[in-house]
Design an enzyme around this catalytic site. Structure first.
Site, mmCIF file in Angstrom:
data_model
loop_
_atom_site.group_PDB
_atom_site.id
_atom_site.type_symbol
_atom_site.label_atom_id
_atom_site.label_comp_id
_atom_site.label_asym_id
_atom_site.label_seq_id
_atom_site.Cartn_x
_atom_site.Cartn_y
_atom_site.Cartn_z
ATOM 1 N N LYS A 180 0.989 -1.121 0.089
ATOM 2 C CA LYS A 180 0.104 -0.038 -0.053
ATOM 3 C C LYS A 180 0.895 1.337 -0.029
ATOM 4 O O LYS A 180 2.078 1.155 0.590
ATOM 5 C CB LYS A 180 -0.672 -0.048 1.221
ATOM 6 C CG LYS A 180 -0.025 0.121 2.479
ATOM 7 C CD LYS A 180 -1.148 0.395 3.442
ATOM 8 C CE LYS A 180 -1.702 1.815 3.850
ATOM 9 N NZ LYS A 180 -0.645 2.445 4.738
ATOM 10 N N HIS A 210 -1.498 -5.506 5.554
ATOM 11 C CA HIS A 210 -1.083 -6.290 6.578
ATOM 12 C C HIS A 210 -1.812 -6.635 7.621
ATOM 13 O O HIS A 210 -1.607 -7.492 8.617
ATOM 14 C CB HIS A 210 0.606 -5.837 7.165
ATOM 15 C CG HIS A 210 0.097 -4.436 8.085
ATOM 16 N ND1 HIS A 210 -0.155 -3.460 7.764
ATOM 17 C CD2 HIS A 210 0.400 -4.603 9.574
ATOM 18 C CE1 HIS A 210 -0.041 -2.452 8.612
ATOM 19 N NE2 HIS A 210 0.263 -3.172 9.841
ATOM 20 N N LYS A 214 -2.844 -10.225 10.359
ATOM 21 C CA LYS A 214 -2.750 -10.379 11.817
ATOM 22 C C LYS A 214 -3.650 -11.447 12.128
ATOM 23 O O LYS A 214 -4.771 -11.765 11.645
ATOM 24 C CB LYS A 214 -3.305 -9.050 12.351
ATOM 25 C CG LYS A 214 -2.324 -7.822 12.097
ATOM 26 C CD LYS A 214 -2.616 -6.645 13.120
ATOM 27 C CE LYS A 214 -1.870 -5.522 12.529
ATOM 28 N NZ LYS A 214 -0.563 -5.380 13.266
ATOM 29 N N GLU A 248 -3.002 4.675 17.838
ATOM 30 C CA GLU A 248 -1.422 4.617 17.755
ATOM 31 C C GLU A 248 -0.961 5.758 18.689
ATOM 32 O O GLU A 248 -1.809 6.948 18.711
ATOM 33 C CB GLU A 248 -0.928 4.816 16.347
ATOM 34 C CG GLU A 248 -1.292 3.664 15.609
ATOM 35 C CD GLU A 248 -0.421 3.832 13.892
ATOM 36 O OE1 GLU A 248 0.606 3.400 14.047
ATOM 37 O OE2 GLU A 248 -1.128 4.687 13.087
ATOM 38 N N ASP A 267 -4.463 6.780 4.617
ATOM 39 C CA ASP A 267 -3.397 5.858 5.234
ATOM 40 C C ASP A 267 -4.133 4.610 5.861
ATOM 41 O O ASP A 267 -3.419 3.528 6.005
ATOM 42 C CB ASP A 267 -2.590 6.543 6.027
ATOM 43 C CG ASP A 267 -1.294 5.958 6.759
ATOM 44 O OD1 ASP A 267 -0.683 5.284 5.919
ATOM 45 O OD2 ASP A 267 -0.990 5.828 7.723
ATOM 46 N N HIS A 272 -6.794 -0.877 5.786
ATOM 47 C CA HIS A 272 -6.858 -1.552 7.120
ATOM 48 C C HIS A 272 -8.298 -1.663 7.708
ATOM 49 O O HIS A 272 -9.034 -2.606 8.175
ATOM 50 C CB HIS A 272 -5.966 -1.239 8.298
ATOM 51 C CG HIS A 272 -4.521 -0.971 7.695
ATOM 52 N ND1 HIS A 272 -4.162 -1.879 6.679
ATOM 53 C CD2 HIS A 272 -3.551 -0.086 8.112
ATOM 54 C CE1 HIS A 272 -2.650 -1.309 6.393
ATOM 55 N NE2 HIS A 272 -2.540 -0.253 7.264
ATOM 56 N N LYS A 372 -3.446 9.118 15.097
ATOM 57 C CA LYS A 372 -1.794 9.076 15.573
ATOM 58 C C LYS A 372 -1.811 9.842 16.860
ATOM 59 O O LYS A 372 -2.659 10.725 17.075
ATOM 60 C CB LYS A 372 -0.982 9.449 14.580
ATOM 61 C CG LYS A 372 -0.724 8.616 13.282
ATOM 62 C CD LYS A 372 0.601 8.703 12.586
ATOM 63 C CE LYS A 372 0.635 7.932 11.507
ATOM 64 N NZ LYS A 372 0.857 6.510 11.864
ATOM 65 N N LYS A 377 -1.939 2.729 22.291
ATOM 66 C CA LYS A 377 -1.954 1.926 21.184
ATOM 67 C C LYS A 377 -2.751 0.846 21.329
ATOM 68 O O LYS A 377 -2.478 -0.123 22.333
ATOM 69 C CB LYS A 377 -0.492 1.458 20.956
ATOM 70 C CG LYS A 377 -0.255 0.818 19.381
ATOM 71 C CD LYS A 377 1.009 0.319 18.907
ATOM 72 C CE LYS A 377 1.044 -0.564 17.956
ATOM 73 N NZ LYS A 377 0.390 -0.127 16.610
HETATM 74 C C1 BG6 Z 1 0.633 1.527 8.132
HETATM 75 C C2 BG6 Z 1 0.194 3.112 8.115
HETATM 76 O O1 BG6 Z 1 0.011 0.685 7.000
HETATM 77 O O2 BG6 Z 1 0.007 0.806 9.492
HETATM 78 C C3 BG6 Z 1 1.110 3.321 9.211
HETATM 79 O O3 BG6 Z 1 0.943 3.234 6.871
HETATM 80 C C4 BG6 Z 1 0.604 2.683 10.481
HETATM 81 O O4 BG6 Z 1 0.787 4.842 9.375
HETATM 82 C C5 BG6 Z 1 0.622 1.279 10.373
HETATM 83 O O5 BG6 Z 1 1.371 3.327 11.822
HETATM 84 C C6 BG6 Z 1 -0.077 0.792 11.643
HETATM 85 O O6 BG6 Z 1 0.104 -0.628 11.563
HETATM 86 P P1 BG6 Z 1 0.070 -1.727 12.995
HETATM 87 O O7 BG6 Z 1 0.517 -2.953 12.349
HETATM 88 O O8 BG6 Z 1 1.312 -1.088 13.800
HETATM 89 O O9 BG6 Z 1 -1.126 -1.332 13.723
#
Ligand code: BG6
Length: 527
Positions: A180, A210, A214, A248, A267, A272, A372, A377
């Protein structure tokens, strides 16, 4: 040139049926993939150092890489094999469980060949190296090409690969993994696809999200469809609303160049957040098979009630972090970060309310939130059930009897929790709120794979279940277009981007947004 087919079947695994189930608590048998290699474009970059090479190293340590595997790094930087290995070594040596002797063996599988992305002639060294190592390692001609460069380089790389015949497998298969962001809107996503399809078939394109890799996201499907107690209540008759949160604590880090062009909606939401929603809301497919699962996920995207530009302010709250405290230290405001315009309106937080117009979910609001520099988190799905229909304890129990909720914590502290009420022990009828709690890793004795390890293995074995199909991708861009356009509009119709203090739960308006509907965000601050 016609798109070559991804024809060869994976050598060991039935590619389309997912992981082989282990007995309760026993390690699940992992798929073995047939011989293959991997070329990483953008090998000198952050993703290769932070995610891809560490994942390959861990797969190597756990003996999960296929026979004959080797990896060639490629980028504009003119490394030799040895300087590239040194780079990777410095990235890996702080890994938990790093072992010098294992590294020596792993390093023998690492090579490097520089290219100039837009110059097909510069790929001759790479092609030669690939052929030579393929023979030496007996990798059977099968290769994964991983695009880990900035997305602006994707078209050049794919076209150059086509011009140089790197996409054509003489034997084995060729697969293209695309990170992505896949485009920055519907039109650019389609443009990218049309370039890719000149050189690769859709079957051989693996679009990574990704979050789908998970374990705890995949567990949502298992929880829903391997139990009979949840599915009857997983609908509008019993569910009051759903919340999906990805919070996050990090800021934009060193990615301002990308983030200024992207913002939180592109993003996190386009990929996601919507992918998680599709798994939470999908219908059960007749069989757990890649295309059928993708069909059901895509149907959810298709049923999303279109966001209307006119009343976008009712469905969207945007925010941007100001200075504050995070992770125990004082942190800068977004606009003070390196590479961010001092008058930037880029959203680093968004809350979005969506509806799914189908039989199961009609009228059930879905609140999605990501940001963010938030207070802690965590990523989780909260299914909040309807309240009791009749208050028969009203004379006995003066406190409000709240609704039940099911929490699916994706990370950290992965667990499934059911919140309900019981009687407090004792002579009187008093209410007690309790939690039935299942820590995801409890009782499991095997190896837990992280998201990148999982998707890399799946790509090697040709299992597309956890990748994003082009129809779903296009629907997600089309769905979010009104929100993105509104946020980027340069007129009064643009929704405000509210400042929020770093280390909080986002702008106060995001609380007002859900509180107005008589509901509250579910937060998590630690185990
Ligand atoms: C990424 C984003 O795809 O996912 C990032 O570009 C983000 O900005 C990240 O921090 C979050 O992934 P995870 O697995 O840490 O929740």
């Amino acid at each position: 040139m016609s798109a070559p087919k991804d024809t060869a079947a994976p050598a060991i695994a039935p590619a389309k049926t997912g992981n082989v189930a282990g007995a309760t608590g026993e390690p699940c048998e992992e798929f073995g993939a047939g011989p293959c290699s991997m070329v990483i474009f953008g090998a000198s970059g952050d993703l290769a150092r932070r995610k891809l090479m560490p994942s390959l190293y861990r797969l190597f340590r756990h003996k999960l890489l296929p026979d004959g595997f080797f990896v060639i790094g490629s980028s504009r930087t003119k490394y030799s094999d040895d300087t590239f290995r040194k780079e990777i070594y410095s990235a890996l040596r702080s890994e938990a469980g790093f072992d010098e002797l294992e590294w020596i063996e792993f390093a023998k599988k690492i090579f490097y060949s520089p290219v100039v992305y837009g110059d097909p002639a510069s790929y001759s060294g790479l092609k030669k190296l690939l052929i030579e190592k393929d023979r030496a390692f007996s990798a059977n001609g099968s290769c994964i090409f991983y695009l880990a460069t900035p997305p602006s380089a994707y078209p050049e790389i794919v076209s150059s690969m086509g011009a140089y015949g790197l996409n054509d497998a003489l034997k084995g298969w060729r697969r293209l993994v695309v990170e992505k962001p896949y485009g920055r809107d519907l039109e650019s996503a389609r443009d990218l696809s049309s370039i890719i399809y000149k050189n690769f078939s859709e079957e051989s394109v693996y679009r990574i999200d990704h979050y789908l890799g998970k374990d705890t996201v995949q567990n949502i499907m298992m929880l829903r469809f391997a139990n009979s107690i949840f599915e009857p209540i997983w609908n509008r008759r019993y569910v009051d609303h759903i919340q999906i949160t990805v919070a996050e604590t990090i800021g934009v880090e060193k990615r301002a160049g990308y983030y200024e062009q992207s913002g939180i909606v592109r993003d996190m939401f386009q990929n996601h957040m919507l992918q998680v929603l599709s798994i939470v809301a999908m219908e059960p497919p007749s069989i757990f098979e890649s295309d059928l699962v993708s069909d059901e996920r895509v149907k959810v995207m298709r049923a999303l009630r279109p966001l209307s530009g006119a009343d976008i302010k009712d469905s969207l709250v945007a925010g941007q972090y100001a200075g504050g405290e995070s992770n125990g230290g004082v942190v800068k405001a977004y606009i003070e970060e390196d590479g961010v315009a001092p008058d930037s309106r880029t959203a680093t937080f968004a809350a979005l309310k969506v509806y799914i117009d189908n039989w199961r979910w009609q009228g059930v609001p879905i609140y999605m939130r990501s940001g963010k520099r938030m207070k802690s988190k965590f990523s989780q799905v909260k299914i909040q059930f309807r309240g009791i229909p009749h208050r028969m304890f009203r004379e006995t129990i003066k406190t409000e009897i709240g609704p039940n909720a099911l929490i699916l914590r994706i990370q950290p502290d992965e667990r499934v929790q059911l919140k309900f009420h019981t009687k407090s022990p004792g002579s009187r009828m008093c209410l007690r709120d309790v939690v039935m709690d299942f820590p995801y890793l409890e009782g499991y004795k095997g190896l837990a794979l992280d998201a990148y390890e999982r998707v890399l293995l799946d790509c090697m074995s040709g299992d597309k279940m956890l990748f994003v199909r082009s129809d779903g991708l296009e629907l997600s861009w089309a769905f979010l277009a009104p929100a993105i356009e509104a946020l980027e509009a340069k007129n009064d119709a643009a929704p405000d981007v509210h400042l929020y203090r770093a280390g909080t739960w986002g702008p106060a308006e995001a609380d007002g947004f859900i509180n107005r509907d008589g509901r509250r965000w579910g937060n998590y601050t630690g185990a």
